[in-house]
Motif scaffolding. Structure first.
Motif, PDB file in Angstrom:
ATOM      1  N   SER A 159      11.224  -2.176   0.104  1.00 25.77           N
ATOM      2  CA  SER A 159      12.519  -2.025  -0.560  1.00 25.77           C
ATOM      3  C   SER A 159      12.348  -2.349  -2.035  1.00 25.77           C
ATOM      4  O   SER A 159      11.525  -3.181  -2.400  1.00 25.77           O
ATOM      5  CB  SER A 159      13.560  -2.973   0.034  1.00 25.77           C
ATOM      6  N   PHE A 160      13.128  -1.679  -2.844  1.00 31.43           N
ATOM      7  CA  PHE A 160      13.107  -1.976  -4.270  1.00 31.43           C
ATOM      8  C   PHE A 160      14.485  -1.683  -4.837  1.00 31.43           C
ATOM      9  O   PHE A 160      15.266  -0.905  -4.287  1.00 31.43           O
ATOM     10  CB  PHE A 160      12.028  -1.177  -5.008  1.00 31.43           C
ATOM     11  N   SER A 183      16.949   4.393   3.530  1.00 34.36           N
ATOM     12  CA  SER A 183      18.353   3.979   3.441  1.00 34.36           C
ATOM     13  C   SER A 183      18.641   3.532   2.013  1.00 34.36           C
ATOM     14  O   SER A 183      17.760   3.060   1.301  1.00 34.36           O
ATOM     15  CB  SER A 183      18.680   2.876   4.446  1.00 34.36           C
ATOM     16  N   ILE A 184      19.894   3.714   1.633  1.00 32.35           N
ATOM     17  CA  ILE A 184      20.328   3.385   0.284  1.00 32.35           C
ATOM     18  C   ILE A 184      21.564   2.513   0.397  1.00 32.35           C
ATOM     19  O   ILE A 184      22.516   2.852   1.102  1.00 32.35           O
ATOM     20  CB  ILE A 184      20.658   4.665  -0.513  1.00 32.35           C
ATOM     21  N   ASP A 185      21.547   1.376  -0.297  1.00 33.31           N
ATOM     22  CA  ASP A 185      22.695   0.481  -0.334  1.00 33.31           C
ATOM     23  C   ASP A 185      22.898   0.076  -1.791  1.00 33.31           C
ATOM     24  O   ASP A 185      22.222  -0.816  -2.294  1.00 33.31           O
ATOM     25  CB  ASP A 185      22.453  -0.734   0.548  1.00 33.31           C
ATOM     26  N   VAL A 244      19.775  -0.503  -4.071  1.00 32.08           N
ATOM     27  CA  VAL A 244      18.591  -0.878  -3.293  1.00 32.08           C
ATOM     28  C   VAL A 244      18.179   0.287  -2.393  1.00 32.08           C
ATOM     29  O   VAL A 244      18.977   0.798  -1.609  1.00 32.08           O
ATOM     30  CB  VAL A 244      18.855  -2.136  -2.433  1.00 32.08           C
ATOM     31  N   VAL A 245      16.925   0.690  -2.538  1.00 31.59           N
ATOM     32  CA  VAL A 245      16.368   1.769  -1.729  1.00 31.59           C
ATOM     33  C   VAL A 245      15.358   1.144  -0.771  1.00 31.59           C
ATOM     34  O   VAL A 245      14.487   0.371  -1.193  1.00 31.59           O
ATOM     35  CB  VAL A 245      15.667   2.828  -2.618  1.00 31.59           C
ATOM     36  N   SER A 246      15.475   1.457   0.508  1.00 35.08           N
ATOM     37  CA  SER A 246      14.561   0.928   1.519  1.00 35.08           C
ATOM     38  C   SER A 246      13.829   2.076   2.199  1.00 35.08           C
ATOM     39  O   SER A 246      14.456   3.045   2.637  1.00 35.08           O
ATOM     40  CB  SER A 246      15.322   0.123   2.571  1.00 35.08           C
ATOM     41  N   LEU A 247      12.519   1.945   2.260  1.00 34.75           N
ATOM     42  CA  LEU A 247      11.670   2.928   2.934  1.00 34.75           C
ATOM     43  C   LEU A 247      11.034   2.253   4.135  1.00 34.75           C
ATOM     44  O   LEU A 247      10.570   1.116   4.039  1.00 34.75           O
ATOM     45  CB  LEU A 247      10.555   3.411   2.005  1.00 34.75           C
ATOM     46  N   GLN A 301       0.806  -1.207   0.000  1.00 34.76           N
ATOM     47  CA  GLN A 301       0.000   0.000   0.000  1.00 34.76           C
ATOM     48  C   GLN A 301       0.843   1.263   0.000  1.00 34.76           C
ATOM     49  O   GLN A 301       0.309   2.347  -0.104  1.00 34.76           O
ATOM     50  CB  GLN A 301      -0.947   0.008   1.196  1.00 34.76           C
ATOM     51  N   ILE A 302       2.148   1.151   0.142  1.00 33.60           N
ATOM     52  CA  ILE A 302       3.013   2.314  -0.022  1.00 33.60           C
ATOM     53  C   ILE A 302       3.196   2.461  -1.526  1.00 33.60           C
ATOM     54  O   ILE A 302       3.977   1.750  -2.145  1.00 33.60           O
ATOM     55  CB  ILE A 302       4.366   2.137   0.681  1.00 33.60           C
ATOM     56  N   LYS A 303       2.449   3.360  -2.108  1.00 31.44           N
ATOM     57  CA  LYS A 303       2.480   3.545  -3.555  1.00 31.44           C
ATOM     58  C   LYS A 303       3.737   4.317  -3.939  1.00 31.44           C
ATOM     59  O   LYS A 303       4.039   5.357  -3.357  1.00 31.44           O
ATOM     60  CB  LYS A 303       1.241   4.298  -4.038  1.00 31.44           C
ATOM     61  N   VAL A 304       4.459   3.801  -4.912  1.00 26.64           N
ATOM     62  CA  VAL A 304       5.725   4.382  -5.313  1.00 26.64           C
ATOM     63  C   VAL A 304       5.728   4.614  -6.822  1.00 26.64           C
ATOM     64  O   VAL A 304       5.358   3.736  -7.590  1.00 26.64           O
ATOM     65  CB  VAL A 304       6.903   3.441  -4.935  1.00 26.64           C
ATOM     66  N   ASP A 305       6.134   5.812  -7.226  1.00 27.16           N
ATOM     67  CA  ASP A 305       6.387   6.131  -8.631  1.00 27.16           C
ATOM     68  C   ASP A 305       7.878   6.383  -8.769  1.00 27.16           C
ATOM     69  O   ASP A 305       8.455   7.141  -7.986  1.00 27.16           O
ATOM     70  CB  ASP A 305       5.635   7.397  -9.058  1.00 27.16           C
TER      71      ASP A 305
END
Length: 142
Positions: free
Chosen positions: A103-104, A66-68, A71-74, A37-41
């Motif tokens: 994360s994506f 965070s960024i690795d 990979v971006v994590s919210l 449900q965390i909508k991401v564009d």
């Protein structure tokens, strides 16, 4: 990630059908959001990625990014509760705390040192410049 609280139950449904005039709906009304449900564009330009994430009702201090590499994590911590004022009678109080995370992976690595985050009206906007290599870093949200 699983939800901490579910709002609907057989007990509530029974009393809603049995005595609909006495059924009190939850003040917040919704379950904790699931990660889906965390909508991401995500948009890509030559030098950067721009991410818009909907996280309404969460304060800026309760958002963590965070960024690795690519990979971006919210992560958002949900802290909603009802407060009772003097002279009122609480018929039903529902409080919940929890967190959701998503994360994506992006098609290229991100320069975490140059990344920026802004939160306005329930929308988190990330500007993530591209880089060949990077390390995990937490962003400060403006």
């Amino acid at each position: 990630m699983n939800s901490l609280v579910t709002r609907g139950s057989l007990f509530d449904d029974f009393f809603k059908d049995f005595a609909p005039g006495f059924y009190v709906r939850p003040l917040h009304g919704d379950n904790l959001p699931s990660p889906a449900q965390i909508k991401v564009d995500v948009q890509e330009s030559d030098g950067a990625f721009t991410v818009h994430a909907e996280v309404p009702g969460v304060s800026r201090d309760d958002l963590h990014v965070s960024i690795d590499g690519s990979v971006v994590s919210l992560r958002a911590e949900v802290r909603q509760h009802d407060q009772q004022s003097e002279g009122t009678k609480v018929l039903r109080s529902e409080r919940y705390f929890g967190s959701v995370a998503r994360s994506f992976q992006l098609p290229a690595e991100v320069d975490a040192a140059q990344a920026k985050a802004k939160y306005d009206n329930g929308v988190l906007t990330l500007t993530l410049p591209k880089k060949q290599a990077g390390n995990a870093q937490r962003l400060v949200i403006e």
